[in-house]
Design a protein around this motif. Structure first.
Motif, mmCIF file in Angstrom:
data_model
loop_
_atom_site.group_PDB
_atom_site.id
_atom_site.type_symbol
_atom_site.label_atom_id
_atom_site.label_comp_id
_atom_site.label_asym_id
_atom_site.label_seq_id
_atom_site.Cartn_x
_atom_site.Cartn_y
_atom_site.Cartn_z
ATOM 1 N N ASN A 363 38.568 34.091 29.164
ATOM 2 C CA ASN A 363 38.505 33.909 30.619
ATOM 3 C C ASN A 363 39.808 33.442 31.250
ATOM 4 O O ASN A 363 39.870 33.215 32.460
ATOM 5 N N ARG A 366 41.162 35.481 34.240
ATOM 6 C CA ARG A 366 40.290 35.397 35.405
ATOM 7 C C ARG A 366 40.424 34.032 36.093
ATOM 8 O O ARG A 366 40.418 33.930 37.314
ATOM 9 N N ARG A 370 41.698 33.230 39.827
ATOM 10 C CA ARG A 370 40.840 32.460 40.718
ATOM 11 C C ARG A 370 41.604 31.292 41.354
ATOM 12 O O ARG A 370 41.492 31.034 42.553
ATOM 13 N N ASN B 58 32.758 37.697 32.609
ATOM 14 C CA ASN B 58 32.526 37.848 34.049
ATOM 15 C C ASN B 58 31.075 38.209 34.367
ATOM 16 O O ASN B 58 30.289 38.516 33.468
ATOM 17 N N GLY B 59 30.715 38.125 35.635
ATOM 18 C CA GLY B 59 29.322 38.250 36.057
ATOM 19 C C GLY B 59 28.664 39.558 35.636
ATOM 20 O O GLY B 59 27.510 39.565 35.188
ATOM 21 N N THR B 84 25.274 26.322 37.234
ATOM 22 C CA THR B 84 25.636 27.436 38.113
ATOM 23 C C THR B 84 25.282 28.781 37.479
ATOM 24 O O THR B 84 24.767 29.672 38.142
ATOM 25 N N SER B 88 21.603 32.184 37.683
ATOM 26 C CA SER B 88 21.753 33.638 37.739
ATOM 27 C C SER B 88 21.174 34.287 36.490
ATOM 28 O O SER B 88 20.599 35.372 36.551
ATOM 29 N N SER B 287 33.397 27.932 35.360
ATOM 30 C CA SER B 287 32.647 29.163 35.571
ATOM 31 C C SER B 287 32.230 29.334 37.031
ATOM 32 O O SER B 287 31.584 30.314 37.377
ATOM 33 N N ASP B 288 32.605 28.389 37.906
ATOM 34 C CA ASP B 288 32.296 28.537 39.331
ATOM 35 C C ASP B 288 32.965 29.785 39.897
ATOM 36 O O ASP B 288 34.065 30.142 39.487
ATOM 37 N N ARG B 289 32.304 30.409 40.872
ATOM 38 C CA ARG B 289 32.948 31.533 41.545
ATOM 39 C C ARG B 289 33.947 31.016 42.566
ATOM 40 O O ARG B 289 33.969 29.821 42.893
ATOM 41 N N ASP B 292 32.499 29.090 45.522
ATOM 42 C CA ASP B 292 32.034 27.746 45.153
ATOM 43 C C ASP B 292 33.211 26.807 44.937
ATOM 44 O O ASP B 292 33.177 25.635 45.324
ATOM 45 N N THR B 293 34.237 27.335 44.271
ATOM 46 C CA THR B 293 35.402 26.500 43.986
ATOM 47 C C THR B 293 36.026 26.007 45.286
ATOM 48 O O THR B 293 36.387 24.832 45.417
#
Lengths: 461, 461
Positions: A363, A366, A370, B58-59, B84, B88, B287-289, B292-293
């Motif tokens: 990760n 990514r 981010r 990733n998602g 979080t 999902s 792992s927050d999107r 959210d971050t």
């Protein structure tokens, strides 16, 4: 059961804190040299609480208390004491009391005690041990500091892989001595390689003819004897281990680590990160003396001074601009401060993620993307706000535009350096908690001042 | 034993980190929708590692993996997931798979799962449970969040106070079902009040006629069911507890907490402190999107902006002075920066000491005096250095004297506010890690700029 919770600094945190009245009573007994009263007051206290008490009172009271308490001084208190205080307490203890106290300890606690002591005290403690214990302790000390080998107990309850429940129970019931605390029987093959753990509960609830091999715990981990204690703590927390066998380079069983020791290590590792992130020596304790405290903080402040001077050198390049437009001097700390804060945010999340192994090859790119994106969006938000401040406070749209642009630049740089610096430190084998903060704020200070003052020079003057 | 350690970001931290090649293989299997290969690759992984994997990819990959993995999805993976991601994943899982996964969990894990879910998912999980488990879970949910009641298991292995070892062993061997993990038999009086713990090891090594009451563990702690989980974790770490009975307001046994849960709480509490000290929402995860971050960081930056503007307002009072002597603008950030750093040092040590109950009525005044003294001594050291810088860089002994004096003032104020702010926060019932940093740096910025520019105005102009 010791009664320890009463009124204290705040209501929400009174639980388990030392009771102020009780401390006063104890100190009063010490003052009157009333040994009976002291022993009576100390008796219900847990060794860990006595250690806290010794850490919290002043040096003179501590020495008087330790002398008066004398032969009642328990080895466990020594184990619980912070290292700084431990040394001074050991030097106060009568050699016979010390010998007695040390003899009561498990060998892994003696090892822990020895690690932080100077040579003369070292010898005094080793001499106090029985020959077999001394050999065990000296063997443990051959493993690297902060390794599983230092953390483990050498007494292991094990059973050969062909045993059944009945044989194991009979063995346990007839054993001369068993470790004070144990939770598993470790199944080993003829070459002493651990095959699995059987919980005592499972053992008790299974039929006598059941083979141990058929009731092994599902999840099983062995710990290499040279593994770093931080990784050991991580494994216990990640895999919910209660005890785990320690193996040498040939996978042979050499000891066992239990969760209570792993929990203490996890707490210490976290403490180290918290202190290092704040630029404090990781050995800092509240019980440090003034001279030690200064010694532990001054070097970090000196590093900070160098970086602050570096930032000042950047400002000095723009003296002429500031002389023409003093508003620049008023606004420039805002850009630097926002960058420093945003950088510290990214940095801290990254340091924590590295510590919990949540930032890996899977990760990393990514996360970097981010952080840059988050820096950009936050930068735009505060650019709009500061642009407005520039216009309304100083009546200058140009100044507003300059501070807005500098804000976006610095927050993107903050996000990027907040993640990149700890990654580079980790790659270089340096604890990312150690110096990342200074690097990141240096970058955000320099970039913040340079972007703001440089743009101002181009646009406004 | 799962093989999990191989090459990773850095050599020193490869242990237990996810293996990049393995992750690639898993994602490749997901890509080809090759269920057999996926199941085979996932099989050796611990639920905690699968959870880490799901957090790090990733998602889209995550959704595809969860769907393909299907009925093999284990309840333990849900327990291990960050909140979080958990939500999902639950929404992707087929209702039957979810029901199956949840039914395998212990009730305390189900409670932990429910705490962070929204209403519809809440119901889906409760409906999946058997009636008796559902009742137990709903009972646990009546205790306050973050309390011992939420943390405990309700199944306790206990024995009446008149039993001997033989009776207890027979009882255990004939019990229909015992908890998966238990380490003690809790001795209770006829009113169900716990009297002490007997370790299973001690039980196995004692004669059948021995009374349980005579082989109780020396150290014994009960946990009130409403106690904050942070205090529970502290007690486990402080007193080396392995498991502890939980009691209601009438001191009656209602459950038991084991050390692995306490260890996880201790780690979370430390994480919370680390993140809060850095001005990041304590729920922040890697792992927050992006959205959210931003949401978790923006409010803290906004607070920082306010305090930075406050500092700028101080500077603005001295615009005339800066216009006359631009060197002031060059040097002023150094005074503020050193104060901020010194304040953060004191603050962090104080916050940590409050968390570990090492800062109490017994030592608070001595610690305050020490911080002031340390600030003064460090202030003098850097005053001398900066005084020299003032003289040599700007050729002005007056400027050197002013920055030296401002440095001493600001470092004393930093030491004092670093300890006083968290103490006041704690007294007010606010987590001292939460906002102390902002308060302290506001104080050191304002005092730093004011002292330096004010003294300069008086002395130099």
């Amino acid at each position: 059961m010791a009664e320890i919770n009463q009124q204290q600094i705040s209501d929400s945190d009174t639980e388990y804190a030392l009771d102020r009245k009780n401390v006063a009573r104890i100190l009063f007994a010490v003052d009157r040299a009333d040994r009976d009263a002291l022993v009576q007051l100390m008796e219900p206290l847990h060794a860990a609480d006595i250690a806290d008490l010794l850490e919290q009172i002043n040096g003179a009271d501590r020495a008087a208390l330790v002398r008066l308490y004398g032969q009642d001084f328990d080895g466990d208190i020594l184990s619980e004491l912070d290292e700084t205080i431990r040394e001074s307490v050991i030097s106060i203890l009568h050699p016979e009391v010390l010998a007695e106290a040390v003899r009561d300890l498990e060998t892994d606690d003696v090892v822990d005690l020895l690690e932080d002591l100077d040579e003369p005290q070292h010898e005094a403690i080793l001499d106090a041990l029985e020959d077999s214990d001394r050999a065990a302790v000296e063997q443990s000390m051959t493993y690297p500091e902060f390794s599983a080998g230092r953390l483990m107990q050498r007494e292991v309850v094990m059973a050969p892989d062909h045993w059944n429940v009945g044989e194991t129970i009979d063995f346990l019931r007839n054993a001369e001595s068993l470790p004070e605390q144990f939770y598993h029987v470790v199944l080993v093959d003829p070459r002493m390689r651990p095959l699995g753990n059987v919980t005592l509960g499972r053992l008790m609830s299974s039929g006598r003819a059941t083979l141990l091999a058929s009731i092994l715990e599902e999840s099983f981990q062995t710990i290499p004897v040279t593994q770093d204690e931080g990784d050991v703590a991580y494994a216990f927390n990640q895999y919910h281990l209660i005890s785990a066998p320690v193996v040498d380079e040939n996978d042979r069983l050499v000891g066992v680590i239990t969760i209570d020791d792993a929990m203490a290590v996890l707490d210490e590792e976290n403490e180290e990160d918290i202190l290092r992130l704040a630029g404090v020596d990781s050995e800092s304790r509240l019980s440090d003396r003034v001279a030690d405290t200064i010694k532990r903080r001054l070097p970090w402040l000196a590093v900070n001074l160098l970086t602050a001077v570096l930032a000042s050198l950047v400002i000095a390049q723009f003296e002429a601009a500031i002389g023409q437009l003093v508003a620049l001097a008023v606004l420039m700390p805002i850009v630097a401060s926002m960058g420093g804060n945003a950088g510290t945010q990214s940095l801290t999340v990254a340091v924590r993620a590295l510590a919990t192994k949540d930032l890996t090859g899977a990760n990393v790119w990514r996360v970097i993307r981010r952080e840059i994106l988050v820096g950009f969006v936050n930068g735009v938000v505060f650019a709009v706000i500061m642009g407005a401040v520039g216009v309304f406070w100083f009546g200058s749209p140009g100044l507003g535009a300059v501070i807005a642009a500098a804000m976006v630049i610095n927050l993107v740089v903050a996000g990027l350096s907040g993640i990149a610096v700890p990654l580079v430190m980790e790659k270089a084998g340096v604890d990312p908690a150690l110096a990342s903060g200074t690097f990141v704020t240096t970058v955000t200070d320099v970039v913040g001042f340079f972007a703001f003052l440089g743009l101002a020079t181009i646009v406004l003057l």
